[in-house]
Structures are given as C-alpha cells and as structure tokens.
Design an enzyme around this catalytic site. Structure first.
Site, PDB file in Angstrom:
ATOM      1  N   TRP A   1       0.791  -1.226   0.000  1.00 28.60           N
ATOM      2  CA  TRP A   1       0.000   0.000   0.000  1.00 28.60           C
ATOM      3  C   TRP A   1       0.828   1.283   0.000  1.00 28.60           C
ATOM      4  O   TRP A   1       0.294   2.361  -0.212  1.00 28.60           O
ATOM      5  CB  TRP A   1      -0.932   0.032   1.212  1.00 28.60           C
ATOM      6  CG  TRP A   1      -0.317  -0.374   2.523  1.00 28.60           C
ATOM      7  CD1 TRP A   1      -0.461  -1.576   3.151  1.00 28.60           C
ATOM      8  CD2 TRP A   1       0.524   0.412   3.381  1.00 28.60           C
ATOM      9  NE1 TRP A   1       0.240  -1.600   4.339  1.00 28.60           N
ATOM     10  CE2 TRP A   1       0.858  -0.390   4.501  1.00 28.60           C
ATOM     11  CE3 TRP A   1       1.042   1.710   3.303  1.00 28.60           C
ATOM     12  CZ2 TRP A   1       1.671   0.057   5.532  1.00 28.60           C
ATOM     13  CZ3 TRP A   1       1.856   2.168   4.323  1.00 28.60           C
ATOM     14  CH2 TRP A   1       2.163   1.342   5.425  1.00 28.60           C
ATOM     15  N   ASN A   2       2.139   1.195   0.250  1.00 31.41           N
ATOM     16  CA  ASN A   2       2.888   2.430   0.453  1.00 31.41           C
ATOM     17  C   ASN A   2       3.207   3.170  -0.843  1.00 31.41           C
ATOM     18  O   ASN A   2       3.255   4.390  -0.870  1.00 31.41           O
ATOM     19  CB  ASN A   2       4.171   2.162   1.240  1.00 31.41           C
ATOM     20  CG  ASN A   2       5.058   1.124   0.581  1.00 31.41           C
ATOM     21  OD1 ASN A   2       4.602   0.073   0.147  1.00 31.41           O
ATOM     22  ND2 ASN A   2       6.334   1.407   0.508  1.00 31.41           N
TER      23      ASN A   2
ATOM     24  N   LYS B   1      -2.883  -8.191  -7.805  1.00 31.44           N
ATOM     25  CA  LYS B   1      -3.665  -8.024  -6.580  1.00 31.44           C
ATOM     26  C   LYS B   1      -3.015  -6.913  -5.763  1.00 31.44           C
ATOM     27  O   LYS B   1      -2.001  -7.110  -5.110  1.00 31.44           O
ATOM     28  CB  LYS B   1      -3.688  -9.325  -5.778  1.00 31.44           C
ATOM     29  CG  LYS B   1      -4.949  -9.506  -4.898  1.00 31.44           C
ATOM     30  CD  LYS B   1      -5.073  -8.524  -3.744  1.00 31.44           C
ATOM     31  CE  LYS B   1      -4.195  -8.908  -2.576  1.00 31.44           C
ATOM     32  NZ  LYS B   1      -4.463  -8.025  -1.379  1.00 31.44           N
TER      33      LYS B   1
ATOM     34  N   GLY C   1       5.895  -6.708   0.009  1.00 35.36           N
ATOM     35  CA  GLY C   1       5.142  -6.524   1.235  1.00 35.36           C
ATOM     36  C   GLY C   1       5.959  -6.905   2.447  1.00 35.36           C
ATOM     37  O   GLY C   1       7.191  -6.851   2.426  1.00 35.36           O
TER      38      GLY C   1
ATOM     39  N   GLU D   1      10.124  -9.028  -2.512  1.00 31.39           N
ATOM     40  CA  GLU D   1      10.739  -7.760  -2.116  1.00 31.39           C
ATOM     41  C   GLU D   1      10.070  -7.369  -0.808  1.00 31.39           C
ATOM     42  O   GLU D   1       8.921  -6.936  -0.797  1.00 31.39           O
ATOM     43  CB  GLU D   1      10.543  -6.711  -3.214  1.00 31.39           C
ATOM     44  CG  GLU D   1      11.485  -5.515  -3.073  1.00 31.39           C
ATOM     45  CD  GLU D   1      10.941  -4.448  -2.162  1.00 31.39           C
ATOM     46  OE1 GLU D   1      11.382  -4.397  -0.982  1.00 31.39           O
ATOM     47  OE2 GLU D   1      10.091  -3.663  -2.598  1.00 31.39           O
ATOM     48  N   LEU D   2      10.791  -7.549   0.291  1.00 31.14           N
ATOM     49  CA  LEU D   2      10.186  -7.455   1.612  1.00 31.14           C
ATOM     50  C   LEU D   2      10.699  -6.233   2.370  1.00 31.14           C
ATOM     51  O   LEU D   2      11.022  -5.226   1.766  1.00 31.14           O
ATOM     52  CB  LEU D   2      10.444  -8.759   2.367  1.00 31.14           C
ATOM     53  CG  LEU D   2      10.020 -10.032   1.602  1.00 31.14           C
ATOM     54  CD1 LEU D   2      10.395 -11.289   2.378  1.00 31.14           C
ATOM     55  CD2 LEU D   2       8.539 -10.017   1.272  1.00 31.14           C
TER      56      LEU D   2
ATOM     57  N   CYS E   1      10.329   0.627   2.248  1.00 36.13           N
ATOM     58  CA  CYS E   1      11.122  -0.530   2.669  1.00 36.13           C
ATOM     59  C   CYS E   1      12.596  -0.198   2.802  1.00 36.13           C
ATOM     60  O   CYS E   1      13.323  -0.864   3.540  1.00 36.13           O
ATOM     61  CB  CYS E   1      10.917  -1.690   1.698  1.00 36.13           C
ATOM     62  SG  CYS E   1      11.200  -1.259  -0.024  1.00 36.13           S
TER      63      CYS E   1
ATOM     64  N   GLU F   1      11.235  -3.569  11.960  1.00 38.49           N
ATOM     65  CA  GLU F   1      10.822  -2.596  10.953  1.00 38.49           C
ATOM     66  C   GLU F   1       9.565  -1.878  11.438  1.00 38.49           C
ATOM     67  O   GLU F   1       8.527  -2.504  11.652  1.00 38.49           O
ATOM     68  CB  GLU F   1      10.552  -3.260   9.606  1.00 38.49           C
ATOM     69  CG  GLU F   1      10.218  -2.244   8.522  1.00 38.49           C
ATOM     70  CD  GLU F   1       9.946  -2.878   7.178  1.00 38.49           C
ATOM     71  OE1 GLU F   1      10.374  -2.303   6.165  1.00 38.49           O
ATOM     72  OE2 GLU F   1       9.304  -3.941   7.145  1.00 38.49           O
TER      73      GLU F   1
END
Length: 490
Positions: free
Chosen positions: A149-150, A173, A225, A247-248, A281, A382
């Site tokens: 969402w960022n 999605k 996410g 990609e976390l 992130c 985080e």
C-alpha cells in the site's frame, strides 16, 4: 463516491459474491471510494482471461510489444497529475512524491519497452562439435503480481512492464489499503490499446491473495510486502513448486563516518527516514554516526525534523503526509512507546501530530531517538514510519558489525569523503543496495532487491526482466550417426 469493479479480460465486472469495501482517505478520515472484494471465483475468471490472452501476447513480436509499452508510458505521462492525486488520496503520501513516482512509472515502461525485442538467446559451444546447442529465454506464462500500500504504482511498475515485455500476461492483486490508483491504471491501459486479458486486476484482502498464489494457472508469483506475508507466500508457492520473487522489508543502516560532510549526511538521513513518512522498505531507520560527528549530526537532524511541514498531502507545500492507514498508525505508536520503555532517549516527536491544517489526519510527529542500542526493539524491528534511531559507533569494524546485526538486508548508506573507505566498507554490508553520499535514489537501469529477511530476486534493470523468463536449452545433433542407446551421449 467512486465505485470500482474488477478488471478482467479488458472489461469492468462485478465481483461474483457482490461484496465490496471502502477506501478511506487517511487525511480526511472519510471513505472516498468503494472497491470490489474478489473471491476465488473471481480469481479463477482473471486467471482464465490471462491464460486465454497469453499465447497471442507472447506470439506478438517484441517490436510490437515495445510499441504498446511505449504507448502506455505516454498515457501515464499525460495523466500523471491525476494519477498522483488518486494515490495521495488513497495512502496519504505527499503529492510532490506521488507526482514524481508516476513519471518514474512511465520511465520503467519505456525502459522495458527497449528490452522487448532484445531478449537474446545464446549459442553454446559443446565438446561434441556435431551438436548445435542454443538457449532461449521464454515467458513463464501467467504470473501473479501482489503489491503493497505504500507506493502502489511504483511497486507495480517495478514488475508489470518487465513481465509484459517478456511475453507474460498478469493478474494483479493490490493491497486492500490502497487499490484505487492500480484500478485507475487499468483505464490508462485501455487508452493505450493493450489487448484484453493481458492485464487483469482483482482486489481484496488476504483471501484474494491466497487464491491467486495457490491457483494452478499461475506460473510465478512476484510479491512486495511484509516479511511475514512473504514467508506465507513462499511456503504456499513451495508446496506447488512455484517460483517466487519477494521484495520485503528492511531495517537499513545509514552510516556516517567522522570525515563525512555533516550537512550532506544530515540531509541524507532526513530523506532516508522522513521522506514518504518513513513508509518505505528502504527507510534509513538506523542512523549509525561515528563519535566525532555524533552530537553535530544529531543536533542538525533534530532541528530539521522540528521544521518539517506536515499538512494536506495534496498541497505542494507539504513535506510529510499521513500514515497510510489506522492499523499502521497504531503499530508505529506502539513502537515509539516501546522505545521509550527500553530506555532510548527521545530527542523530538514521539506523538500524534495535531494542529491547524492537520484535521483528523493520521499524522505522526517526525520522531528521533538517540543513544539507541542495536539490541533494542526499535533498532531491530521494521517500524515503517517516521521514527529514526541514532546509534553511536567508534570504529569502522564496529559500524559494519552493527549494520549487519539485523535480520534484514535490503539497503544501506555510507557517508564519507574517503573513497578508499567507501570501497572497503561497501562489500562488507550484507544488503542488496548501498548508496554512497546519497540515499533513497532510484534508476530504471539499476537492479533492486534484498537479502536475508528482505527477500530474494531483483526488480528493475536487466535482472528485472530476467526474473520473468525461464531458460530453454535445445540440442540439435546433425551428425547423422546412430549411437549406443545404453550409454549417455556427450
């Protein structure tokens, strides 16, 4: 209030179960759009549409795909202003950032348009000179793209143009907390005359994402996410032997050595943690400062943080917007309270920001903690918000040890005037990205991704498109000889 259906097969359709949810503007606190809640039946329909479209899209020559991708870039550029408003309204990010992100999204489409007719294979010389061997890069087929969402459009365009250039079709999605800009992008794809079914969008929460990840028609999943959700996706995909790229999150070290320019380092630290309200992130949430500059850099940062202009995300004067949603606001506030309890020194901020022009918005004061130890939760977890931890260090070896002593490995920064030191330190940082004397800089050509709990796989650059291809090897025996069927041939 805007109402959005699902985008499947080039058409807007109602969800099978007729369910929907509200999109809430984090600045006004008001619902401003209604978004469809997709079920597994809707995911089935989207995958079917992508499957039907894939042979035709893959069979389209690369030059034609490039023309279409460039057309998409043109349309995004033409509508960048309104797209920025949609995104800022959905997640509270300031318009000055979302505007530039839309132009960067167009740049990514142009970059991968250039690759669409350049996915070269290779001829491989073998020991046997009478066998001709070559390898080709082929699309996976239908891939699932799941975004956070960022920065919905940037995160999507880190994946989408590469997947399309390679000949894949996709089902997207977006996060249930910020879906509108992705749905609006579908209207731009129509304007660019992208063939129906090449891109499909299903909206909803975790159940929708799970249906997409586990669907037998999805050949690969690319996810951006949290590490927790990433682990679940990797596990579910692993059960089906389905490749994933992840990609976390990150807990990135931003290291300032005594010989750095203190003003440049302070500005870089400010950008690293308070840009995008810290909801990125790569946020430089751990600022490691050598003792000789510790007090000066800390003082500069506290003064700068107090002067940051919070306000309406749609105002060009605002420097920092809101937190994107109420659950995230609550998590950030809990982390701030935890840092206080653990004994970190609060230098500024630490609470909800209120005042003229802030209304009911989810604003958090730019927050700085000094005298942080690396074993504190504020330095290990985080937070994904405007919270900076400043950690002192004495030696280069100590800085490297502290920098690497977290579960994450996404990004890092090094501030020094000594190029020899920079070249010595960079290889020792266990991260996928390092900036030297800058921070939070992006380029379409530069690969991006992390290590450890920050995930695996790369986006952007040449590696970004290779993530959406699989290798096929072909051997052609032109000798005419009949060999022993019971001995391996080499």
């Amino acid at each position: 209030m805007k109402t959005y259906g699902l985008y499947i097969g080039g058409a807007w359709v109602d969800p099978a179960a007729g369910q929907s949810f509200e999109a809430v503007n984090p600045y006004t606190g008001q619902a401003w759009a209604r978004v469809s809640e997709a079920t597994s039946a809707d995911v089935d329909a989207a995958v079917d549409a992508a499957t039907a479209a894939q042979p035709g899209w893959a069979g389209t020559n690369g030059a034609t795909r490039a023309i279409i991708l460039n057309r998409i870039a043109d349309v995004i550029t033409a509508h960048a202003g309104e797209m920025a408003v949609f995104e800022s309204s959905d997640n509270g990010k300031v318009i000055r950032e979302t505007s530039s992100q839309m132009l960067f999204a167009a740049r990514l489409f142009r970059f991968y348009a250039g690759y669409a007719d350049k996915l070269y294979g290779s001829v491989i010389p073998l020991d046997n000179p009478q066998v001709f061997d070559y390898a080709t890069r082929e699309p996976y087929g239908v891939v699932g793209l799941i975004t956070a969402w960022n920065s919905p459009i940037t995160l999507l365009c880190n994946k989408l143009p590469a997947a399309l250039a390679a000949g894949n079709t996709v089902v997207v999605k977006p996060s249930e907390h910020a879906s509108v800009s992705t749905l609006e992008l579908c209207k731009l794809l129509d304007k660019a005359e992208l063939p129906p079914g090449v891109v499909n969008v299903v909206t909803g929460a975790g159940e929708t994402g799970a249906a997409l990840v586990t669907h037998p028609g999805i050949a690969k999943v690319s996810f951006t996410g949290s590490p927790g959700v990433g682990r679940r996706i990797a596990a579910a995909a692993g059960e089906r032997l389905k490749p994933v790229s992840l990609e976390l999150g990150g807990k990135s070290p931003n290291i300032v050595f005594d010989d750095a320019d203190p003003e440049a380092a302070a500005v870089g630290a400010l950008a690293g943690i308070f840009g995008a309200t810290g909801q990125t992130c790569v946020a430089g949430s751990r600022l490691l400062v050598q003792r000789g500059l510790y007090d000066e850099v800390t003082t500069r940062l506290v003064e700068r943080a107090k002067a940051i202009r919070l306000g309406d995300p749609l105002s060009p004067d605002s420097e920092m917007g809101t937190v994107a949603n109420q659950p995230q606001f609550d998590r950030i506030m809990a982390s701030i309270e935890g840092a206080r309890t653990d004994g970190a020194t609060l230098m500024t901020g630490g609470g909800r920001a209120e005042g003229e022009g802030l209304g009911e918005g989810l604003f958090i004061q730019p927050t700085i903690f000094a005298d942080v130890r690396n074993d504190m939760a504020v330095a290990q977890t985080e937070i994904f918000g405007p919270v900076l931890s400043i950690l002192p260090f004495d030696t280069e070896e100590e800085a490297i040890a502290i920098a690497n002593d977290v579960p994450f490995g996404l990004a890092g920064g090094v501030w020094t005037r000594d190029i020899t030191r920079a070249m010595r330190v960079v290889p020792q940082l266990k991260t996928g990205v390092v900036w030297v004397n800058t921070y939070r800089m992006v380029a379409a050509q530069a690969p991006f991704g992390g290590t450890k709990d920050s995930g695996f796989g790369r986006e952007r650059g040449e590696q970004g498109i290779l993530e959406f291809t699989t290798t096929k090897n072909v051997m052609i025996d032109w000798s005419g000889k009949i060999s022993d069927p019971f001995a391996i041939k080499n």
